[in-house]
Design an enzyme around this catalytic site. Structure first.
Site, PDB file in Angstrom:
ATOM      1  N   CYS A 196      52.632  46.840  60.164  1.00  0.00           N
ATOM      2  CA  CYS A 196      52.333  48.101  60.653  1.00  0.00           C
ATOM      3  C   CYS A 196      51.135  48.538  61.426  1.00  0.00           C
ATOM      4  O   CYS A 196      51.250  47.515  62.581  1.00  0.00           O
ATOM      5  CB  CYS A 196      51.669  48.624  59.291  1.00  0.00           C
ATOM      6  SG  CYS A 196      51.760  51.367  59.450  1.00  0.00           S
ATOM      7  N   HIS A 219      56.454  48.783  55.395  1.00  0.00           N
ATOM      8  CA  HIS A 219      55.493  47.969  54.391  1.00  0.00           C
ATOM      9  C   HIS A 219      56.321  47.330  53.930  1.00  0.00           C
ATOM     10  O   HIS A 219      56.477  47.966  53.312  1.00  0.00           O
ATOM     11  CB  HIS A 219      54.616  49.266  53.879  1.00  0.00           C
ATOM     12  CG  HIS A 219      53.813  49.575  54.985  1.00  0.00           C
ATOM     13  ND1 HIS A 219      52.428  49.068  54.877  1.00  0.00           N
ATOM     14  CD2 HIS A 219      53.264  50.757  55.506  1.00  0.00           C
ATOM     15  CE1 HIS A 219      51.078  50.264  55.747  1.00  0.00           C
ATOM     16  NE2 HIS A 219      52.098  50.955  56.035  1.00  0.00           N
ATOM     17  N   GLU A 258      55.310  45.513  51.404  1.00  0.00           N
ATOM     18  CA  GLU A 258      54.148  45.164  49.888  1.00  0.00           C
ATOM     19  C   GLU A 258      54.860  46.487  48.926  1.00  0.00           C
ATOM     20  O   GLU A 258      54.258  45.737  48.252  1.00  0.00           O
ATOM     21  CB  GLU A 258      53.183  45.011  50.404  1.00  0.00           C
ATOM     22  CG  GLU A 258      51.818  46.329  50.779  1.00  0.00           C
ATOM     23  CD  GLU A 258      52.635  46.735  52.626  1.00  0.00           C
ATOM     24  OE1 GLU A 258      51.429  46.765  52.876  1.00  0.00           O
ATOM     25  OE2 GLU A 258      53.380  46.342  53.094  1.00  0.00           O
ATOM     26  N   SER A 308      31.688  43.672  25.732  1.00  0.00           N
ATOM     27  CA  SER A 308      31.972  44.736  25.282  1.00  0.00           C
ATOM     28  C   SER A 308      33.717  44.369  23.873  1.00  0.00           C
ATOM     29  O   SER A 308      33.567  45.567  23.805  1.00  0.00           O
ATOM     30  CB  SER A 308      33.071  45.461  26.480  1.00  0.00           C
ATOM     31  OG  SER A 308      34.042  44.525  26.626  1.00  0.00           O
ATOM     32  N   GLY A 309      34.154  43.240  23.636  1.00  0.00           N
ATOM     33  CA  GLY A 309      35.029  43.337  22.851  1.00  0.00           C
ATOM     34  C   GLY A 309      36.693  43.454  24.162  1.00  0.00           C
ATOM     35  O   GLY A 309      37.706  43.738  23.258  1.00  0.00           O
ATOM     36  N   GLY A 310      36.217  44.299  25.239  1.00  0.00           N
ATOM     37  CA  GLY A 310      37.354  44.339  26.367  1.00  0.00           C
ATOM     38  C   GLY A 310      38.157  42.949  27.196  1.00  0.00           C
ATOM     39  O   GLY A 310      37.612  41.866  26.438  1.00  0.00           O
ATOM     40  N   VAL A 311      39.351  43.221  27.970  1.00  0.00           N
ATOM     41  CA  VAL A 311      40.348  41.680  27.879  1.00  0.00           C
ATOM     42  C   VAL A 311      38.802  40.632  28.645  1.00  0.00           C
ATOM     43  O   VAL A 311      39.236  39.695  28.702  1.00  0.00           O
ATOM     44  CB  VAL A 311      41.209  41.750  28.762  1.00  0.00           C
ATOM     45  CG1 VAL A 311      42.323  40.783  29.661  1.00  0.00           C
ATOM     46  CG2 VAL A 311      42.096  42.952  28.294  1.00  0.00           C
ATOM     47  N   ASP A 312      38.710  41.403  30.162  1.00  0.00           N
ATOM     48  CA  ASP A 312      37.399  40.162  30.977  1.00  0.00           C
ATOM     49  C   ASP A 312      37.196  40.264  29.779  1.00  0.00           C
ATOM     50  O   ASP A 312      36.505  38.701  30.494  1.00  0.00           O
ATOM     51  CB  ASP A 312      36.848  42.028  31.604  1.00  0.00           C
ATOM     52  CG  ASP A 312      38.131  42.727  32.724  1.00  0.00           C
ATOM     53  OD1 ASP A 312      39.638  41.781  32.698  1.00  0.00           O
ATOM     54  OD2 ASP A 312      38.166  43.702  32.956  1.00  0.00           O
ATOM     55  N   SER A 313      35.838  40.806  29.460  1.00  0.00           N
ATOM     56  CA  SER A 313      34.486  40.120  28.831  1.00  0.00           C
ATOM     57  C   SER A 313      35.018  38.724  27.869  1.00  0.00           C
ATOM     58  O   SER A 313      34.212  37.509  28.159  1.00  0.00           O
ATOM     59  CB  SER A 313      33.366  41.170  28.438  1.00  0.00           C
ATOM     60  OG  SER A 313      34.271  41.549  26.955  1.00  0.00           O
TER      61      SER A 313
END
Length: 511
Positions: free
Chosen positions: A79, A169, A171, A223-228
């Site tokens: 583009c 585009h 993508e 934190s109990g989350g996925v990332d940490s």
């Protein structure tokens, strides 16, 4: 060393989609702002020029030296990137008579170039531009058109490396053969070996962490989350018991989450200390209703609690964090750090305050890639499939002043909502779900008694990465069941509503 493709970002809303397409080919790529200097080495296999809301005919448009880049590696302009290429090679770009936006059909495709290998006539592409190429460079070939656009794709001839431009585009999902265009460029033209896998990433990350940390200690907030959780597991694989984790209960977690998550961490063998600081948080939040003030109080007190606990561990030099790639991109965006929509609850400020270096093993990954790494590490879906949960927790899902009584009320209502989503097997079809306690009381009737109680709003959205989101179309009978269960079982709530706002314009959280 890992091969890579660099995407030079001119501010397109679709830039992250380019990166996703490339990474799904098991090829590593980085998004960098157009003004950042590129390091050309053996690992860099090609450069993609993104789209942009700007025009090449603006007084001061964003530019890069495409000839210089193309003297080192293959280049693909998308583009705006295609229009900038045209202008720099002697062509002309002018304002379209009307904005060309939406679906179009490719035709007159030339298969003399690798970029169009396997692309069929009359397949759909997605246009999004206000300018159009009216005159091509002298040494360029048109390799595709549409009914309304004479130059939908082109190749510049006699260059050190291949150089292509696509006016559409590839993508976005609306472009039917879009992934094939990108694959042709990345795997055929740039000859990437497609060896960037979850297993390879784990191996490289563990080696990198060991080299960075050595025999020293890392402290990390969980934190109990996925990332940490994934970040901590990676760091633990590298340094073992030298990782010290702290899980703070701010009193704003979901029902039973503190005990459940701590038990889950024990099964992972993580070295975790749980700290119940809920009373301190409730005390600090007393009388506070402003959302941004609440976020700052929660974030600031979290830092204080975490720092106090960390001081009990001797000789710590590193701070672990679960930073992921969208956070990195946001901080180095084309226009500088984006306007703050809301403050985030993280451990921002701690590295400087505690004089520690950062260990961020996930900073190159998108959320779905983090989950793939987690599976490679053998983590249970109880951690990997958890919905995102805001750092300030229920503190920003209670609109207005926060109190222990309101938290308990919301925890009970939210637990019913989430449990029914799981029971009906639609939890994993939803990106994020939660319950909001509104500062609204209304009249109701239960039995022969009139009630004057709170209203809760249910929020559930579908999304890929949380940057845009649509409200989840939960069947009416399930919504009815959720509403009845909450009203019948949670004393203090007599009305349930469902939020059908998309992001944008609304955010996922209410505060």
């Amino acid at each position: 060393m890992t091969e890579k493709i660099i995407i030079l970002d001119f501010g397109s809303q679709y830039t992250q989609l380019i990166a996703r397409n490339i990474r799904e080919l098991n090829v590593y790529c980085e998004i960098v702002p157009f003004y950042q200097t590129i390091t050309f080495d053996d690992t860099l296999k090609g450069v993609i020029l993104s789209g942009s809301p700007a025009s090449v005919n603006d007084d001061n448009p964003p530019v890069v030296n495409i000839r210089e880049i193309n003297s080192k590696v293959p280049v693909l302009g998308l583009c705006y990137g295609a229009q900038l290429t045209t202008v720099q090679y002697g062509g002309r770009v002018e304002k379209s008579s009307s904005r060309e936006y939406g679906r179009a059909q490719l035709c007159n495709i030339s298969h003399n170039y690798a970029i169009t290998d396997g692309i069929e006539e009359h397949n759909q592409v997605w246009m999004s531009h206000a300018d159009t190429i009216t005159e091509l460079a002298a040494n360029a070939d048109i390799i595709a058109q549409t009914d309304s656009i004479p130059v939908a794709a082109f190749a510049i001839k006699q260059t050190p490396f291949p150089l292509y431009g696509l006016q559409f585009h590839p993508e976005v999902t609306h472009t039917e053969n879009g992934r094939m265009f990108i694959s042709n460029f990345v795997t055929d033209i740039c000859a990437c070996s497609q060896n960037w896998t979850a297993a390879a990433y784990v191996q490289e990350s563990v080696a990198r962490i060991r080299e960075q940390v050595g025999n020293q200690k890392v402290v990390m907030a969980l934190s109990g989350g996925v990332d940490s959780t994934v970040a901590a597991t990676l760091i633990q694989q590298a340094i073992g018991e030298n990782l010290y984790c702290i899980f703070v209960d701010n009193g704003l977690l979901r029902k039973d989450e503190f005990s459940d998550v701590l038990e889950g961490y024990k099964t992972l063998g993580l070295n975790v200390k749980g700290v119940d600081a809920s009373a301190a948080f409730y005390d600090k939040l007393k009388g506070v209703s402003d959302p941004e003030t609440k976020r700052k109080i929660i974030g600031g007190l979290f830092i204080d609690v975490f720092q106090e606990e960390a001081t009990h561990i001797q000789d710590i030099h590193f701070l672990g964090q679960g930073t992921i790639y969208p956070d990195v991109i946001e901080s180095v965006s084309v226009n500088g750090p984006s306007q703050t929509i809301k403050s985030h609850h993280n451990v921002g400020g701690l590295p400087e305050k505690m004089h520690m270096q950062l260990v961020e093993p996930l900073r190159l990954l998108f959320k779905d890639e983090v989950r793939r790494i987690g599976r490679e590490l053998g983590l249970d879906d109880a951690f990997l499939q958890r919905h995102p949960f805001p750092g300030p927790g229920l503190g920003i899902r209670i609109l207005g002043e926060v109190s222990a009584d309101k938290v308990k009320l919301l925890q009970n209502a939210d637990a019913i909502f989430i449990s029914i989503l799981k029971e009906k097997n639609i939890y994993h079809d939803i990106w994020q779900a939660g319950t909001m306690l509104l500062p609204v009381q209304s009249v109701g009737v239960m039995g022969d008694e009139r009630t004057y109680e709170f209203t809760v709003a249910l929020r559930a959205v579908t999304s890929v990465d949380g940057m845009t989101a649509d409200w989840a179309h939960i069947p009416y009978d399930i919504l009815a069941l959720i509403s009845n269960e909450i009203i019948n079982k949670v004393k203090g709530i007599n009305r349930v509503v469902y939020d059908i706002s998309s992001k944008p314009p609304a955010t996922i959280e209410w505060e």
